[in-house]
Scaffold this motif. Structure first.
Motif, short mmCIF file in Angstrom:
data_model
loop_
_atom_site.label_atom_id
_atom_site.label_comp_id
_atom_site.label_asym_id
_atom_site.label_seq_id
_atom_site.Cartn_x
_atom_site.Cartn_y
_atom_site.Cartn_z
N UNK A 173 1.49 63.43 -6.54
CA UNK A 173 1.45 64.84 -6.16
C UNK A 173 2.56 65.53 -6.94
N UNK A 174 2.19 66.36 -7.91
CA UNK A 174 3.16 67.00 -8.81
C UNK A 174 2.95 68.51 -8.76
N UNK A 175 4.04 69.26 -8.60
CA UNK A 175 3.95 70.72 -8.52
C UNK A 175 5.26 71.35 -9.01
N UNK A 176 5.13 72.43 -9.82
CA UNK A 176 3.92 73.02 -10.38
C UNK A 176 3.48 72.26 -11.63
N UNK A 200 16.86 75.98 -16.75
CA UNK A 200 16.06 74.83 -16.31
C UNK A 200 15.08 75.26 -15.23
N UNK A 201 14.06 74.41 -15.01
CA UNK A 201 13.12 74.55 -13.91
C UNK A 201 12.91 73.16 -13.30
N UNK A 202 12.52 73.11 -12.03
CA UNK A 202 12.32 71.83 -11.36
C UNK A 202 10.85 71.62 -11.01
N UNK A 203 10.47 70.34 -11.01
CA UNK A 203 9.13 69.91 -10.63
C UNK A 203 9.28 68.93 -9.47
N UNK A 204 8.47 69.09 -8.43
CA UNK A 204 8.51 68.20 -7.28
C UNK A 204 7.44 67.11 -7.43
N UNK A 205 7.81 65.88 -7.06
CA UNK A 205 6.90 64.73 -7.21
C UNK A 205 6.93 63.90 -5.93
N UNK A 212 9.51 55.36 -5.84
CA UNK A 212 8.93 55.63 -4.53
C UNK A 212 8.68 54.31 -3.81
N UNK A 213 9.05 54.26 -2.54
CA UNK A 213 8.92 53.06 -1.72
C UNK A 213 8.10 53.37 -0.47
N UNK A 214 7.94 52.37 0.38
CA UNK A 214 7.26 52.60 1.65
C UNK A 214 8.01 53.59 2.53
N UNK A 215 9.33 53.71 2.29
CA UNK A 215 10.14 54.60 3.11
C UNK A 215 10.15 56.04 2.61
N UNK A 216 10.08 56.24 1.29
CA UNK A 216 10.27 57.60 0.76
C UNK A 216 9.07 58.16 0.01
N UNK A 217 7.91 57.51 0.11
CA UNK A 217 6.76 57.90 -0.72
C UNK A 217 6.33 59.35 -0.53
N UNK A 218 6.53 59.90 0.69
CA UNK A 218 6.07 61.26 0.96
C UNK A 218 7.16 62.31 0.80
N UNK A 219 8.39 61.87 0.50
CA UNK A 219 9.52 62.80 0.35
C UNK A 219 9.58 63.26 -1.11
N UNK A 220 9.44 64.56 -1.38
CA UNK A 220 9.45 65.03 -2.77
C UNK A 220 10.76 64.68 -3.49
N UNK A 221 10.62 64.19 -4.70
CA UNK A 221 11.76 64.00 -5.60
C UNK A 221 11.64 65.02 -6.72
#
Length: 652
Positions: free
Chosen positions: A437-440, A450-455, A488-497
């Protein structure tokens, strides 16, 4: 007593990209093998220990079995163990069965399919000695050469697998009529050898299947210290009874193996974690176990290393020495110590397998090896470019109660998994699987900023997933500033990096375009982010002489060069060096760099288009059982851990 021991259980790992349903159930707790009748009828045959061959047609259990042999279910564990369809079934309608007969003998016989019922029972191979309980084998298949291959187990009390004068612990090869080809590797005619022997040194053989494109026979062999998967050639020696997963030179080593039914842990040395160039090497403590016990493709949990960046779920990629193994870790170079590996139970007894060929599942499933384990675990092996095992994953996990014995691909392209306990599972891929899941996905980055992308991931991963970010294009003006490697792990897979992308400050007014690829370490799609720069330089404007024609646009020159109205338009002056058409005007940097002439806006857009210590127990009886008789302490531990076991068969 339950409160006196910690409860450990394997994480539920049934793959989230699969849909699984109980397709057919039947009142038999003794199913052993299944196969689709190769005549387009949609019939599925299921063999049972008690002797019936059940018929399922279009998902409906039929009232009349194909055959009904009769076997007593006592300590001898008689019954049907294997089944194979003749390669010329369309013409001869032959179906072959491998059975443990009364009187401790093994027999292969065939029936002819006449109107959906088996007739004309004909014995093909007879007189082979059988064993008791779990030691008779039963794997059977036809090879590309048209020969019938079958596997005989160690037969327990009768075993001496290294001797060519008995059938035990061997893979055999005969013609469809039971006669023996003279080109078998140990054929000696009137000599003492069992002429049908094709390969030897295997404890108990249940799964036999030929790998498409290679002509090599894959054999699933189970023993007290290791479940082993072999890729076998004629004359090979798998090492049993002297070796299990520790074969020296001259013996056939398994392509993959796992311990029967234990949580395996092993510590590292005080400086046993070293990472360099994206590869981490772990050195094992002690000398009672070699690193090759964890074959390439084995999934391990690395934990408690002092530097936590070493910890996580990984696949073994190699063995630099007998005491060390490697895994891929695309992180900065580092050295640390302590910690240990853990391998969760992968099953207790290796059963039937198949190579997937089809189009219903994603292309990543093509040529994968899929196999069942009786404990209720269904495995998927993926291969590296060189043909070695890259990964082994449990994609269906019904730990302790599944009783999986066989797998087959149906006419509809779905996978069907047979349980000893009278259930057939139907397995299909879900419409959508794992994804980034990548945005934007489109960015404009001002110069010098700079600009940031969430993954994040779409669902929990089976193992840790790294995401590598790389740039294509941009002429060096666009780059990854921070976050080029995410984990990404089982613990942080849904937390955007966050990934930071930047644009350098330059002196020109050209708009640069680049593509940033986000590539996961596992088998799901790459995502591309498109970015362009926002320039802060003011581009040169075309000449403007107050409406008087100063020549074509491309030759208009700078404001200083255009001159006065009188000068720009006179014939006498038009050709002088001072005039608007002079050398300075035609090729100056100022002129060539305008937005209209350089083509920056129109042409540059093409870029976007582009793109704890080990438990190694041995059955003191010397048999091949991988369950209760081999590991009584482990079984008791499982029960104390709260695992609920369904009734299980005595034979394995």
């Amino acid at each position: 007593m339950l409160t006196a021991f910690p409860v450990y259980s394997q994480p539920v790992e049934t793959a989230s990209d699969l849909e699984i349903m109980d397709w057919v159930t039947f009142p038999h707790y003794d199913a052993t093998r299944m196969g689709w009748v190769p005549d387009g009828s949609g019939r599925l045959f299921v063999t049972t220990m008690s002797g019936k061959v059940i018929v399922v047609e279009n998902g409906v259990l039929q009232p009349t079995p194909f055959i009904s042999e009769s076997f007593e279910q006592g300590h001898e564990q008689q019954g049907l163990l294997g089944m194979a369809f003749d390669p010329d079934f369309a013409n001869n309608h032959y179906v072959y069965f491998f059975a443990a007969m009364p009187g401790f003998t093994l027999q292969i016989f065939r029936y002819t399919d006449v109107g959906g019922v088996g007739l004309n029972r004909t014995v093909i191979v007879d007189g082979l000695k059988a064993g008791v309980l779990d030691y008779d084998g039963g794997g059977m298949t036809f090879g590309p050469d048209g020969m019938l291959y079958f596997g005989v187990g160690s037969l327990y009390g009768y075993r001496d697998p290294d001797v060519l004068t008995n059938a035990a612990g061997k893979i055999h090869r005969v013609r469809p009529d039971g006669t023996v080809p003279t080109d078998n590797p140990f054929y000696d005619g009137a000599g003492p050898n069992v002429d049908s022997i094709w390969a030897r040194g295997f404890c108990n053989l249940y799964g036999l299947v030929f790998q498409p494109g290679t002509g090599r026979l894959w054999a699933n062999a189970s023993g007290p210290r290791a479940n082993q998967l072999f890729s076998v050639s004629p004359g090979d020696h798998g090492g049993w009874p002297d070796y299990e997963n520790n074969q020296p030179a001259g013996y056939l080593s398994p392509v993959y193996s796992y311990l029967p039914g234990v949580i395996d842990e092993y510590p590292f040395t005080p400086t046993g974690a070293v990472r360099q160039n994206g590869v981490a090497t772990f050195t094992m403590m002690g000398d009672d176990l070699e690193s090759s016990s964890y074959r390439k493709g084995t999934r391990l949990l690395i934990r408690n290393v002092e530097d936590p960046s070493f910890n996580g779920d990984f696949y073994v990629t190699g063995h630099p020495s007998s005491r060390s193994f490697t895994v891929d870790q695309p992180e900065p170079d580092a050295v640390s110590g302590g910690g240990r590996l853990r391998r969760w139970p992968e099953g207790e007894f290796t059963m039937g397998g198949m190579f997937y060929e089809g189009t219903r599942f994603p292309a990543s499933y093509s040529h994968n090896y899929l196999y069942a384990d009786f404990r209720g675990m269904f495995h998927r092996i993926r291969f590296a470019v060189d043909g070695s095992v890259a990964t082994d994953d449990i994609i269906i996990n019904r730990d302790g109660g599944g009783g999986f014995v066989d797998v087959s691909k149906g006419p509809d392209g779905a996978l069907y998994v047979l349980s000893y306990y009278g259930v057939i599972l139907r397995v299909t891929p879900t419409p959508e699987g794992q994804a980034l899941i990548v945005s934007p996905l489109d960015l404009v980055i001002p110069e010098g900023e700079t600009q940031t992308v969430m993954v994040s991931l779409a669902m929990p991963p089976l193992v840790d997933v790294w995401v590598k970010v790389a740039v294509q294009g941009g002429e060096g003006d666009l780059s990854v500033v921070e976050g080029g490697s995410l984990r990404f792990t089982l613990e942080n897979w849904s937390v955007p990096q966050f990934v930071t992308l930047g644009a350098v400050q330059d002196a020109d007014a050209d708009v640069e375009h680049a593509s940033f690829t986000f590539t996961p370490s596992q088998d799901f799609p790459v995502v591309t982010v498109h970015a362009r720069t926002e320039e802060d330089e003011v581009p040169e404007e075309p000449a403007n002489d107050g409406g008087v024609d100063g020549g074509p646009e491309m030759d208009a020159g700078t404001l200083e060069d255009a001159g006065t109205v009188e000068d720009a338009g006179t014939l006498e002056d038009a050709g002088t060096i001072e005039d608007a058409g002079a050398i300075e005007d035609a090729g100056t940097v100022e002129d060539a760099g305008t937005l209209v002439d350089a083509g920056a806006v129109v042409d540059a857009g093409s870029a976007k288009d582009g793109g704890t210590m080990p438990v190694h127990m041995e059955d003191e009886s010397g048999g091949c059982s991988a369950g209760a008789s081999a590991l009584p302490g482990v079984l008791a531990w499982w029960l104390l851990s709260g695992l609920v076991w369904r009734p299980r068969r005595a034979r394995r």
